[in-house]
Every structure is written in C-alpha cells, then in structure tokens.
Motif scaffolding. Structure first.
Motif, mmCIF file in Angstrom:
data_model
loop_
_atom_site.group_PDB
_atom_site.id
_atom_site.type_symbol
_atom_site.label_atom_id
_atom_site.label_comp_id
_atom_site.label_asym_id
_atom_site.label_seq_id
_atom_site.Cartn_x
_atom_site.Cartn_y
_atom_site.Cartn_z
ATOM 1 N N ARG A 134 39.769 58.921 0.649
ATOM 2 C CA ARG A 134 40.576 59.870 0.759
ATOM 3 C C ARG A 134 40.576 61.425 0.829
ATOM 4 N NH1 ARG A 134 45.116 59.827 -4.381
ATOM 5 N NH2 ARG A 134 46.488 61.390 -3.691
ATOM 6 N N GLY A 135 39.440 61.696 0.152
ATOM 7 C CA GLY A 135 38.946 63.147 0.083
ATOM 8 C C GLY A 135 39.632 64.064 -0.957
ATOM 9 N N ARG A 136 39.735 65.438 -0.574
ATOM 10 C CA ARG A 136 40.550 66.235 -1.312
ATOM 11 C C ARG A 136 42.255 65.913 -1.226
ATOM 12 N NH1 ARG A 136 37.652 71.953 -0.485
ATOM 13 N NH2 ARG A 136 35.444 71.238 -1.136
ATOM 14 N N SER A 137 42.646 65.628 -0.079
ATOM 15 C CA SER A 137 44.022 65.201 0.165
ATOM 16 C C SER A 137 44.288 64.729 1.506
ATOM 17 C CB SER A 137 44.733 66.826 0.218
ATOM 18 O OG SER A 137 44.107 67.580 1.388
ATOM 19 N N LEU A 138 45.522 64.434 1.713
ATOM 20 C CA LEU A 138 45.964 63.636 2.985
ATOM 21 C C LEU A 138 46.805 64.680 3.861
ATOM 22 C CD1 LEU A 138 46.668 59.918 1.175
ATOM 23 C CD2 LEU A 138 44.455 60.758 2.619
ATOM 24 N N GLU A 139 46.829 64.168 4.945
ATOM 25 C CA GLU A 139 47.936 64.541 6.020
ATOM 26 C C GLU A 139 47.738 66.025 6.353
ATOM 27 O OE1 GLU A 139 51.787 63.007 6.387
ATOM 28 O OE2 GLU A 139 51.532 62.295 4.237
ATOM 29 N N ARG A 140 48.833 66.935 6.107
ATOM 30 C CA ARG A 140 48.439 68.415 6.542
ATOM 31 C C ARG A 140 47.508 69.037 5.713
ATOM 32 N NH1 ARG A 140 54.169 67.560 6.977
ATOM 33 N NH2 ARG A 140 54.939 67.721 9.011
ATOM 34 N N GLU A 141 47.484 68.620 4.497
ATOM 35 C CA GLU A 141 46.518 69.233 3.190
ATOM 36 C C GLU A 141 45.101 69.120 3.555
ATOM 37 O OE1 GLU A 141 48.984 67.308 2.736
ATOM 38 O OE2 GLU A 141 50.674 68.573 1.652
ATOM 39 N N SER A 142 45.053 68.007 4.401
ATOM 40 C CA SER A 142 43.459 67.739 4.796
ATOM 41 C C SER A 142 42.914 68.406 6.001
ATOM 42 C CB SER A 142 43.345 66.040 5.112
ATOM 43 O OG SER A 142 44.044 65.647 6.111
ATOM 44 N N VAL A 143 43.895 69.026 6.679
ATOM 45 C CA VAL A 143 43.444 69.794 8.146
ATOM 46 C C VAL A 143 42.434 70.938 7.462
ATOM 47 C CG1 VAL A 143 44.139 71.370 9.626
ATOM 48 C CG2 VAL A 143 45.630 69.262 9.203
ATOM 49 N N GLY A 144 41.225 70.957 8.111
ATOM 50 C CA GLY A 144 40.342 72.019 7.727
ATOM 51 C C GLY A 144 39.332 71.458 6.738
ATOM 52 N N THR A 145 39.532 70.415 6.160
ATOM 53 C CA THR A 145 38.646 69.625 5.043
ATOM 54 C C THR A 145 38.055 68.535 5.551
ATOM 55 O OG1 THR A 145 40.313 68.501 3.950
ATOM 56 C CG2 THR A 145 39.664 70.762 3.079
ATOM 57 N N LYS A 146 38.573 67.933 6.843
ATOM 58 C CA LYS A 146 38.132 66.527 7.161
ATOM 59 C C LYS A 146 37.943 66.866 8.738
ATOM 60 C CE LYS A 146 40.521 63.535 4.252
ATOM 61 N NZ LYS A 146 41.458 62.114 3.937
ATOM 62 N N HIS A 147 37.289 65.781 9.273
ATOM 63 C CA HIS A 147 37.147 65.993 10.856
ATOM 64 C C HIS A 147 38.582 65.907 11.398
ATOM 65 C CE1 HIS A 147 35.950 64.622 14.742
ATOM 66 N NE2 HIS A 147 34.623 64.900 14.386
ATOM 67 N N PHE A 148 38.549 66.969 12.606
ATOM 68 C CA PHE A 148 39.917 67.086 13.003
ATOM 69 C C PHE A 148 40.503 66.032 13.840
ATOM 70 C CE2 PHE A 148 36.785 68.083 16.398
ATOM 71 C CZ PHE A 148 37.298 67.531 17.482
ATOM 72 N N GLU A 149 39.793 65.077 14.369
ATOM 73 C CA GLU A 149 40.484 63.662 14.734
ATOM 74 C C GLU A 149 41.112 62.814 13.625
ATOM 75 O OE1 GLU A 149 38.244 61.512 17.658
ATOM 76 O OE2 GLU A 149 36.820 62.961 17.548
ATOM 77 N N VAL A 150 40.335 62.891 12.575
ATOM 78 C CA VAL A 150 40.818 62.113 11.240
ATOM 79 C C VAL A 150 42.211 62.754 10.867
ATOM 80 C CG1 VAL A 150 40.292 61.163 8.824
ATOM 81 C CG2 VAL A 150 38.613 61.372 10.479
ATOM 82 N N ALA A 151 42.140 64.239 10.498
ATOM 83 C CA ALA A 151 43.221 64.887 10.140
ATOM 84 C C ALA A 151 44.579 64.731 11.111
ATOM 85 C CB ALA A 151 42.757 66.325 10.005
ATOM 86 N N GLU A 152 44.110 64.700 12.276
ATOM 87 C CA GLU A 152 45.333 64.548 13.326
ATOM 88 C C GLU A 152 45.929 63.130 13.063
ATOM 89 O OE1 GLU A 152 45.721 64.114 18.121
ATOM 90 O OE2 GLU A 152 43.881 64.330 17.417
ATOM 91 N N ALA A 153 44.927 62.021 12.963
ATOM 92 C CA ALA A 153 45.591 60.638 12.919
ATOM 93 C C ALA A 153 46.388 60.606 11.543
ATOM 94 C CB ALA A 153 44.398 59.833 13.107
ATOM 95 N N GLU A 154 45.879 61.272 10.595
ATOM 96 C CA GLU A 154 46.544 61.158 9.474
ATOM 97 C C GLU A 154 47.945 61.798 9.514
ATOM 98 O OE1 GLU A 154 44.147 62.585 6.193
ATOM 99 O OE2 GLU A 154 43.141 60.838 6.036
ATOM 100 N N CYS A 155 48.134 62.896 10.125
ATOM 101 C CA CYS A 155 49.354 63.527 10.336
ATOM 102 C C CYS A 155 50.270 62.722 11.086
ATOM 103 C CB CYS A 155 49.062 64.964 10.946
ATOM 104 S SG CYS A 155 48.467 66.156 9.824
ATOM 105 N N LYS A 156 49.765 62.286 12.166
ATOM 106 C CA LYS A 156 50.755 61.128 12.843
ATOM 107 C C LYS A 156 51.117 59.876 12.439
ATOM 108 C CE LYS A 156 49.366 60.783 17.292
ATOM 109 N NZ LYS A 156 48.457 60.504 18.554
ATOM 110 N N ALA A 157 50.004 59.640 11.493
ATOM 111 C CA ALA A 157 50.585 58.270 10.917
ATOM 112 C C ALA A 157 51.700 58.475 9.646
ATOM 113 C CB ALA A 157 49.327 57.881 10.133
ATOM 114 N N GLY A 158 51.577 59.618 9.054
ATOM 115 C CA GLY A 158 52.687 60.222 8.068
ATOM 116 C C GLY A 158 53.929 60.243 8.719
ATOM 117 N N TYR A 159 53.796 60.692 10.231
ATOM 118 C CA TYR A 159 55.086 60.999 10.875
ATOM 119 C C TYR A 159 55.495 59.616 11.223
ATOM 120 C CZ TYR A 159 58.019 62.025 14.748
ATOM 121 O OH TYR A 159 59.257 62.036 15.549
ATOM 122 N N HIS A 160 55.137 58.770 11.510
ATOM 123 C CA HIS A 160 55.527 57.432 11.875
ATOM 124 C C HIS A 160 55.793 56.790 10.725
ATOM 125 C CE1 HIS A 160 54.659 58.155 16.251
ATOM 126 N NE2 HIS A 160 53.237 58.198 15.831
#
Length: 814
Positions: free
Chosen positions: A548-574
């Motif tokens: 999980r890290g520090r946060s998920l979705e938009r809050e994780s942008v910049g703290t996780k690998h950009f591919e993982v952050a992108e996948a989380e944002c898309k998963a939250g949207y769907h």
C-alpha cells in the motif's frame, strides 16, 4: 651549476709565434665535470698540436657549444673563429648529427632571448654564424629551415622573405580554405577489393593461419587506411553475428583477427561513428555486434559509453519528462471538468495508456546493447550498465529489453523451477499427435524436492538483482510471475526454511507491486495467493502494508513508480464507475460483481478503499456490495480483511458524533459491514480481526464492542433484543419462517458459526475475551454507582449507559 669559457694566453707574441690557445670549460664546484681541451690557434692549428679530449660528463660538450654560441652573440669572438672551434670539436666528438642538433638548438634559444630584448647587433652576429655554418656544411639548410625563425633565416641570406611569405599564404589557403574534391571512381580500390575477398573467404572456409599477416601486407602494400580496413572487418563481423550464433568459427576467427592485427585502439571511436550514421533497420545488428565485442573483451564499457548518443544525462531528462507526463495524466484520471464535454472528459481519462514509453527510447543504442547482452546471457556485463542508468535516473528497462530481462530471469530460475513444474511430476502432459504414446500419469519415482539443488542461496544472489532491476516490469510476462510465485510458495513451506527470507522480500517488493499493473489474469493471482497464504496473517498484513505504501491513487503519485500510480488511478476510476450501478437486484449484483472482480484482481487495495468509503457514507449499499463480492479472488478477500482492520483503526476521524454520546455513522456502517461480510465469506481470515479487537479492548476503547457484537450477531446468528412489541412476542409462537419475518432475523450459516467458534474457542482467545468484556462491564457498573456525584455530567451518564448495554449484549451472546 655554472659553466664558463676562458681564453688563456701565454705572453704576448706575434701571430706567427702565438702559443696555442687554451679553451677550458670549468664546472664550478664539481671537479668531475671539468673538461679541458687544448686547441691550437685556429689560424694555423694542426692535428698534431691538439691534445686528447678528456670527457667525464656526456652532456658537457653540449654546454660548450652553448657557450661558444653565446660568445658569438655578445661579440667576444668572431663567427669564423667559432666555426673553426666547432669544426675541430666535430673531429674529436665524431657525432655530426647530434652536434648539428645541439648547434641549431643553441642558436634558436639565443635568438628567442635576443628577439625578446630586441638587441640588433647580437642578431647580426647570430645571422653571420648561421651563414658561416651553412656555407661550411656543418649544419644543413633543411635543418636550419626546420627550426629557426624566418627573420633570422632572411638576415643570414638563406631565404627570401617575399617568396617565403607567398608560399606560406598559399600553403595555408590550400590546407584550410580550399575544398578538395574527392571522387571514389578515381580511388585506387584494388587493395580494398582484395580485403573484401579475403574477408568473404572466411564465410565459406576456415580461417587460415596466415590471415593476419595477409591483411597487414595488404594494408602496407596498397597504403590502405587502417580505420577503413577495421570498418570493413566490423561490417563482416556484424553480418556474421546476425547470420549465426556467437560461438561460430567465423565470428571467432574475425575476433582473433582484430586481436592479432592490433586494430583495437580506435575501435570505440569507429563504433560510435557507426552508431551515429546507423539507420533504424540496422540498429539491431549493430547492437548485436557491440555485444559480441564486449563479450569477447575487445572493448570496454567505459570506453564505449562516451561515443553513444544520447548521453545518460539526456536519457535521464527524457525519462523524467515521460514520468511527469504520465503522473499529470494520472492525477486527472476520473476528474470531470464543467468546461469540457463528455467526449473530452472521456478522452482525458484515457489519455495515457499503460506501459507507454517515449518513441525515441525504443531505438536507443544503449538499450539495444543491453538487450543483445541479455539475449547472450552476459549478466556480468549488463549489471553495471543497468546500475549506471538507474543511478543517473534514466529508464533502463523498456520495450524489448524488458522482454530480454524476463527471458534472462526465466533462464536463471529454470534449474529450480524444473523441479516444481507439474510436467516434472507428469501430472500434466502436453498435447501429442496421434500415434505417439502418451506419458504415464503419476510416476512414483519423481518427487518435488530441493535435495538435488546445489545451493538456493547462490540462486538468490543472481535472482534478487535481476528482480530488483526488472521491478514492476515483471508484470509484462504473466508466465514468469507464475513461475516465481510457485518457487516462492515452496520456499515458504514450514518444513523448508532455506531461502524463506529472500522469498519474502521478493514477494513484498517485486511480486505484489507488479501485480498492480498485471493484466487481468485470475490464474496468476491464484498462484500468488497460494504463495502468500503460506505466511501467518500478521506477516501477510505487513506485506499488504508495504504494498500500500504511504497512500493510494492520486495521493501516491510521486511516491510510487509512475506505472503503478497510473494503474491505481485507473483502477479507482473504474471501481467508482462500477459502484454507480449497484442496486438490490440479483442479476445486477452479478454484473457489478464481475466488473469489480476484474479490477480487484490487480488492485484490490484501491478497489476496497473505494468500496469502504462508499459503505461508510451509505448504509443501504452494504448488502448489495457484499453480494457482488462473490467473484473476487481469495487474495482480494484477504486484502479486504486487512483494509477493514486499517479503516477501523483510523484515528484521524472521531468515532462519536458531535454530541459526544451517539456513535458516528461511518463507524456504525463499517461495523455492520464487517459482520455481514464475514457471514457471507467465513473462509476469510478472522483471527487477525479478533486479535485487533482484543488489543483495543485492552486499551480501554469500549466502542469496538460494537464491532464485536456485529460479528456475534451476523456470524453467530444470535442477537440480544430489547423492548419487544406484542406482535413480535406473538410471532415467536410460530415456526422458523414466522420468527425470522417478525424479528428480521436471517438464517444462521452453519459454516459461519463453525468458523466463528474456531476463532473464539481457543485457549488464547476464549478466556481473555470473556475477561475483557467482564472487565469493561465491571468498570461501567462501578462508575454508574457514582451517579449522585456532582461532577458527573449527564452526557457522561448516557455514554456509560450505552457502554453498559454493549457489554451486557456481548456478555449474554458469549
């Protein structure tokens, strides 16, 4: 050390009766450097009157020449006298070439000093000496022209200043400004043709022993350019690398030829020039050639990197721009702009596709070299390159190089995985054509064991660096993820502790993060769950926390690998789009369940975060959402148990309303959802939640009794009711259907009841939880005896009453 030249005369006499002149060079303070030679007067000297030269220092005669020129420059002796002295010295020394060089050096040095001080008489004396030396043939005209200045040569009458200036300007124009036309048709191509024929012969027959000498003879005989010959050899080697394997005799012969002819000094520069002028179609073969040379040790990586373009710094900048572009698009995923149309919002949501890389990144020379080295299994050469790229912030693994690294990882784990595959046990057979007998199933001579493996620790020394460099890129190959999951599963077995610590690290830092960008693959997810469930629940929740890290979705942008952050944002949207269609309908729950499960296979943390946030706000969504969870994987259900504990332990929100008496709605809804969820899915891990509730009760937080009562009521099928109406009491006289209808009871699930009993009725749980509930009940009663106290407020009394009811209900149910 100071040298001096003295003239010693023996009395006064006429020139005819003049005694021999003594020229002595004395080294002050050093008797060993003294040189004395007796030379008769230069006008009537003869060889018989010259004494033998005694030399104790080999450099002393050069100093003597220097002082003779100095005396001529200051006008103490004439140039004719100096010429005779130098001529006599040349007869004694016998080294005309070295003496001429010493004379020219001495004249040049004194000319430089005179030119700086602008002494015209001294310049004329030197010019007269130069003219006399050239006329006598002591020093050649060519030697003077090569070393002396134009002004001194003109003064000596050796050159014409006007003619010299014209020739110098013409030569400068020819060399710098004139454009020379070069016609390949006028070139002498016979030598290069013979080199081509010599190299072509290697493709047909074995390399003869005289090949290096023949190539050297062609270079020398036809005056060929060695760099161009090397380019021809490299072109032949490039063709051979693409046509055959790296161990073919032709490639070995060409590599040996490069080594024997010793043309490798400029090899990195020539390769860099070939890369700069290489077309996209030929880049693969050129990278293959470079990998072959690196593997053979013909060139070094450090010598080659400066000649590759773009540089690592520019590649790092390109990677940062690409990552920032994806992160910006990920932050905007799912946002609705009032100034845009629906089509623009939809295009903005899908602006960035998964695993996209810069177009120029797929055709980089360094990426192609890494790919070629990986296909040749040259890990020791690839690892420094990958580390160097990662240190500069560049994107080392993308496109085909990622597939090559996955292939390298498969090659590394193949000795271990071949012992674990179902094909090895012969429980699964591949399709075979008709007429060929199938392999018998279930061989008793094969067993799944690690006893015949040399060292699991040595395997992880290679496996861990490979996985760290590949990181989330491992998701591009689902079969590789499956193989790693099976290896980790058997390394985590309780009876085999070898490699367990390394397997946990791979599971937490590589496999689970890579699952976020993994395409929908339930089989691969089940293999990961088979490996993860070998761990205790506390260790599994620790892995989920790391994932999980520090946060998920938009809050994780910049703290996780950009591919993982992108996948989380898309998963939250769907997930939010799917939850909009939730309704109290069996058919609808199946459609929504399939849509949620499709997203939850890869990103269960994001999906259940969205679900729990919806449940906390809307209590009527609890039952439809629980019904729609029937298609999710066991790993996702286990992640939901972790997310429930995490949300229940949230201290950033108050569990009571603003009045301080009633329980907050979000906590009531979450507690109710916990009971309904565990009743519908009793196979989910419950022990972790029970331990969490016990810890909260030990800390004196009696609000968590609500969660405990919900578990007992929903899973156990028993609930304590107060203030029953007459109709409800009358309904108790009927059958089970009437009682459930009147009291709004649902039929207890035997499986849920048995799972709850297994979790509660253990020596480490049963007595402690009874004691904790009783302790809270006793504490509430003790405080309630003090109601008459003045300091006890009415709100506190109501709170204690509520806690007392919860304790009584839990006690009665238990």
């Amino acid at each position: 050390m100071c040298f001096s030249l003295e003239r010693v005369s023996h009395g006064s006499a006429s020139p005819e009766q003049l005694a021999p002149m003594s020229w002595s060079m004395v080294a002050d303070g050093d008797a060993h450097c003294e040189i004395r030679w007796e030379i008769a007067h230069s006008l009537f000297a003869s060889a018989d009157n010259i004494s033998e030269l005694r030399i104790s220092d080999i450099h002393s005669w050069r100093d003597t020449v220097f002082e003779v020129v100095a005396y001529v420059a200051i006008g103490k002796i004439e140039s004719v006298t100096a010429l005779d002295v130098i001529r006599q010295a040349s007869l004694i020394i016998g080294q005309s070439t070295e003496l001429a060089e010493a004379i020219v050096d001495a004249i040049w040095l004194h000319d430089v000093q005179i030119s700086a001080t602008k002494l015209r008489p001294a310049h004329c004396h030197l010019a007269a000496l130069v003219e006399a030396l050239q006329a006598a043939g002591v020093v050649s005209l060519t030697n003077f022209k090569k070393h002396l200045d134009e002004e001194l040569l003109t003064s000596a009458g050796l050159t014409n200043s006007i003619t010299f200036s014209k020739r110098l300007k013409k030569l400068n124009t020819d060399q710098v400004y004139r454009q020379h036309k070069y016609n390949l048709l006028h070139e002498e191509s016979e030598g290069y043709s013979k080199v081509t024929a010599l190299l072509s012969r290697l493709q047909i027959q074995a390399a003869p022993a005289y090949l290096p000498k023949s190539l050297q003879a062609l270079i020398g005989g036809f005056d060929l350019d060695p760099n161009r010959v090397m380019d021809m050899v490299l072109s032949s080697l490039q063709h051979s690398c693409m046509a055959s394997s790296t161990t073919s005799p032709t490639i070995n012969a060409l590599l040996k030829l490069l080594e024997q002819v010793k043309l490798g000094a400029s090899l990195p520069q020539i390769l860099g020039f070939k890369f700069q002028n290489c077309r996209a179609k030929m880049l693969t073969s050129l990278c293959r050639l470079t990998a072959t040379l690196l593997s053979a040790g013909a060139i070094a990586v450090d010598a080659l990197l400066p000649h590759l373009a773009p540089s690592m710094e520019k590649l790092a900048e390109t990677t940062k721009r690409h990552a920032k572009k994806i992160e910006d698009a990920s932050r905007l995923a799912g946002t609705v702009s009032l100034s845009h149309s629906a089509e623009q919002d939809a295009s903005q949501t899908t602006a960035v596709s998964r695993c996209r890389y810069p177009a120029e990144g797929l055709s980089l020379p360094i990426v192609g070299i890494i790919e070629a080295l990986l296909w040749d299994r040259r890990w020791l050469l690839v690892r420094p390159l990958l580390s160097c790229l990662e240190d500069t912030g560049a994107l080392p693994v993308c496109g085909q190089s990622r597939l090559a690294l996955c292939s390298m990882l498969k090659f590394a784990i193949s000795p271990l995985y071949c012992k674990l595959t179902p094909n090895y046990l012969q429980f699964a057979t591949r399709w075979q054509p008709s007429g060929i007998p199938l392999v018998h199933v279930g061989s008793q001579h094969r067993c799944r064991t690690f006893d015949d493996i040399a060292s699991v620790h040595r395997l992880f020394q290679v496996l861990e660096p490979l996985c760290c460099h590949l990181h989330v890129g491992i998701a591009s190959d689902a079969s590789l993820v499956t193989k790693l999951a099976r290896i980790i599963k058997y390394l985590l077995r309780p009876r085999d502790a070898r490699g367990a610590h390394e397997a946990k690290r791979l599971l937490g830092y590589v496999i689970l993060p890579a699952m976020s960008i993994l395409s929908v693959n339930p089989g691969c997810v089940c293999e990961i769950w088979a490996a993860t469930k070998q761990l205790p629940c506390c260790e599994r929740h620790s892995l989920y926390s790391t994932w999980r890290g520090r946060s998920l979705e938009r809050e994780s942008v910049g703290t996780k690998h950009f591919e993982v952050a992108e996948a989380e944002c898309k998963a939250g949207y769907h997930a939010r789009q799917s939850l909009k269609r939730v309704a109290n309908d069996k058919k609808n729950s199946k459609h929504v369940g399939r849509a949620l499960a499709k997203v939850a296979h890869s990103n269960p943390l994001v999906v259940f975060r969205v679900i729990l946030s919806q449940v906390e706000s809307y209590g009527n969504m609890i039952q439809p959402i629980v019904e729609s969870l029937g298609f999710v994987s066991p790993l996702a259900l286990d992640v939901l148990s972790y997310m429930l504990s995490s949300h229940l332990a949230d201290t950033s929100r108050h569990k009571l309303q603003n009045d301080g008496i009633n329980i907050a709605h979000w906590f009531q809804h979450l507690s109710h959802f916990t009971g309904v969820y565990y009743r519908a899915f009793p196979q989910t891990e419950l022990q972790a939640l029970i331990e969490f509730l016990m810890l909260r009760l030990e800390d004196g937080d009696s609000l968590y009794l609500l969660v405990f009562n919900e578990l007992l009521a929903r899973m156990g099928g028993c609930e304590v009711l107060e203030d029953l109406s007459d109709a409800q009491i009358g309904g108790l006289a009927g059958g089970e259907t009437l009682r459930r209808e009147m009291l709004a009871f649902s039929k207890a699930s035997k499986r849920a009841v048995s799972k709850l009993q297994e979790a509660l009725c253990t020596p480490s749980t049963a007595i402690p939880i009874l004691a904790l509930v009783a302790q809270r009940h006793f504490g509430v009663n003790k405080v309630c005896l003090c109601r008459s106290c003045e300091f006890l407020q009415a709100a506190r009394v109501q709170s204690l009453q509520r806690e007392g009811k919860s304790c009584k209900a839990a006690w009665a149910t238990l």
